[in-house]
Write an enzyme that holds these catalytic residues in place. Structure first.
Site, mmCIF file in Angstrom:
data_model
loop_
_atom_site.group_PDB
_atom_site.id
_atom_site.type_symbol
_atom_site.label_atom_id
_atom_site.label_comp_id
_atom_site.label_asym_id
_atom_site.label_seq_id
_atom_site.Cartn_x
_atom_site.Cartn_y
_atom_site.Cartn_z
ATOM 1 N N SER A 1 0.843 -1.196 0.000
ATOM 2 C CA SER A 1 0.000 0.000 0.000
ATOM 3 C C SER A 1 0.876 1.243 0.000
ATOM 4 C CB SER A 1 -0.934 -0.049 1.210
ATOM 5 O OG SER A 1 -1.852 1.002 1.176
ATOM 6 N N HIS B 1 -2.928 -0.870 -3.314
ATOM 7 C CA HIS B 1 -4.059 0.049 -3.135
ATOM 8 C C HIS B 1 -3.831 1.287 -3.981
ATOM 9 C CE1 HIS B 1 -4.436 -1.921 1.058
ATOM 10 N NE2 HIS B 1 -5.112 -2.600 0.143
ATOM 11 N N ASP C 1 -4.702 -4.384 5.766
ATOM 12 C CA ASP C 1 -5.082 -5.298 4.695
ATOM 13 C C ASP C 1 -3.949 -6.305 4.484
ATOM 14 O OD1 ASP C 1 -6.568 -6.413 2.673
ATOM 15 O OD2 ASP C 1 -6.006 -4.917 1.169
#
Lengths: 276, 202
Positions: free
Chosen positions: B18, B45, B137
């Site tokens: 991310s 992401h 995540d």
């Protein structure tokens, strides 16, 4: 048999059972997403395993209805992929004008987001009165929601931005009334929309269409079922009609590819060619 | 006859990243040879409409990079990126799948979705890697990969631009390797049974 193989067996048995008992065929859905949705539903309903849920799903229609919801609810937004809707308005509507009456099929319409988007677009192009939009979905509960035309008010900001980027010629706020935390679409928008149940895995097409939208639905199907759905669309489409898929879906490698031309590069708007 | 059976050789590598991801991926993927014998699937992401990472990163990498197409069969020596605004999944028949299911804890694509589908489809054949990121995540997905017999690798949080994602992956369960970014490409080559290219990427 390890736990993973056991779970696979449970999935398979349940899908067979659901087909036998209720006639809904999920055996040709793409496995990975289907498995995810089933697990999500099980967790929400607090079932310890699929086997524990199976009896209730097969015997109790109310439980099945909830299960069906969990498996088939697709999410969309109005004017999703604004570049697509702009291309539809600028490059496809001129062709639609050449037909005296335009029949449109939105397959897998979910909550009606795309059907209402289309109605707004066609209204602004002065074409709505000459159109009939058939908006279908496998999920009858979500069709009720679509018929009511009620959306979350918090989404309207995104939809307004999408509408503007898609070349909207009016004010998006003119198309809905805000009530507390929801937005009610103007009832006149759905005068020309017919919401009805239809199962792409089982049902036939229903009449000649000039435009078919089926966006981000085929990604949930395995190759056989994709092919089946595409053949339905092909049978329904008149020569010179248009097929619109999701931005990451393509006709490439499909048997239909040869008789379709991509009208706008990368936006997945295909035109069915006239026979030679 | 008493030798242990050969450990299962891996079938694919899945990577979640991310915040700080561009630089981390540039260095990690730059360290993989053009003939890396496995497919590599990546969820980073992104905001919807971001530029395609595959194109931007390709000039730093010998291995082939591309955005994942729906239904595409997995090929070795290829890195597949999840498209912006779609979840990326892998099927048991070794094809890629996409979905527009709701974001998982605000993320679409979500690392957990990719990792869980990989664990389902390939069990012990999965190598999962969690890199820098400012959320959690990937933690659940990595745990699933371990539970299915796969290999879990986490970037050392002290070495990560954003420590939260690797730290929460470590907190969520046992992993096999914790190491700085600079050593991960070489480890992937060892696990995949190929030679790492000479020279390091700055």
């Amino acid at each position: 048999m390890n736990p993973q193989q056991l779970e696979e067996l449970e999935f398979r048995l349940l899908l067979e059972g659901v087909f036998e008992v209720y006639g809904y065929d999920f055996r040709d859905y793409a496995e990975a997403s289907l498995r995810r949705r089933i697990r999500h539903w099980l967790a929400e309903r607090r079932y310890p395993s699929l086997s524990a849920a199976q009896g209730e799903i097969l015997r109790d229609r109310a439980v099945f209805t909830s299960f069906l919801q969990g498996l088939t609810v697709n999410v969309s937004e109005m004017f999703r992929d604004p570049r697509f809707f702009r291309a539809l308005r600028e490059q496809i509507v001129p062709f639609l004008r050449t037909w005296p009456f335009v029949r449109i099929w939105v397959a897998g319409c979910a909550g009606g987001e795309e059907a209402y988007s289309l109605a707004i677009l066609l209204h602004e192009e002065g074409l709505l009165r000459r159109c009939r939009i058939y908006a279908t979905d496998i999920n009858e509960a979500i069709l009720d929601r679509a018929r009511n035309g009620i959306f979350a008010l918090r989404d309207m900001q995104t939809y307004t931005r999408n509408y503007q980027l898609a070349g909207g010629s009016g004010e998006f706020a003119d198309y809905y009334q805000a009530r507390y935390d929801h937005a009610l679409m103007l009832p006149a928008l759905r005068d020309n929309i017919l919401f009805s149940p239809h199962n792409l895995a089982a049902d036939a097409e229903f009449g000649e269409m000039h435009l078919v939208l089926c966006r981000n639905v085929l990604i949930y199907f395995n190759p056989d079922l994709k092919e089946r759905a595409l053949r339905l669309f092909d049978t329904a489409l008149t020569a010179g009609g248009f097929l619109c898929l999701g931005m990451k879906e393509t006709l490439e490698f499909r048997s239909l590819a040869a008789s379709y031309t991509e009208m706008v590069k990368g936006l997945r708007i295909y035109r069915k060619e006239y026979p030679d | 006859m008493n030798d242990l059976p050969a450990p299962p050789s891996p079938s694919l590598v899945v990577i979640g990243v991310s915040a700080g991801g561009f630089d981390a991926l540039r260095r990690l993927l730059g360290g993989l040879p053009a003939d890396f014998p496995l497919p590599v699937l990546i969820v980073q992401h992104l905001r919807a409409g971001s530029v395609a990472l595959a194109e931007t990163l390709q000039r730093f990498c010998a291995i082939r990079l591309k955005e994942a197409d729906e239904g595409e069969p997995l090929a070795p020596a290829t890195v597949y990126f999840a498209p912006a605004d779609y979840h990326l999944l892998v099927e048991r028949d070794s094809t890629l799948a996409l979905s527009v299911d709701p974001p998982v804890r605000y993320a679409r694509p979500a690392v957990d979705v990719l990792f869980e589908s990989a664990a389902d489809a390939f069990g012990p054949g999965v190598v999962g890697v969690v890199l820098t990121g400012a959320n959690d995540d990937g933690s659940r997905g990595l745990r699933r990969i371990k539970a299915a017999g796969g290999t879990a690798i986490v970037q050392d949080p002290a070495d990560a631009e954003a420590a939260q994602m690797p730290a929460s992956a470590l907190a969520a369960g046992a992993v096999d390797h914790v190491l700085p970014l600079a050593d991960i490409a070489a480890l992937l080559c060892t696990l995949a049974g190929c030679a790492a290219p000479q020279g390091s990427v700055p």
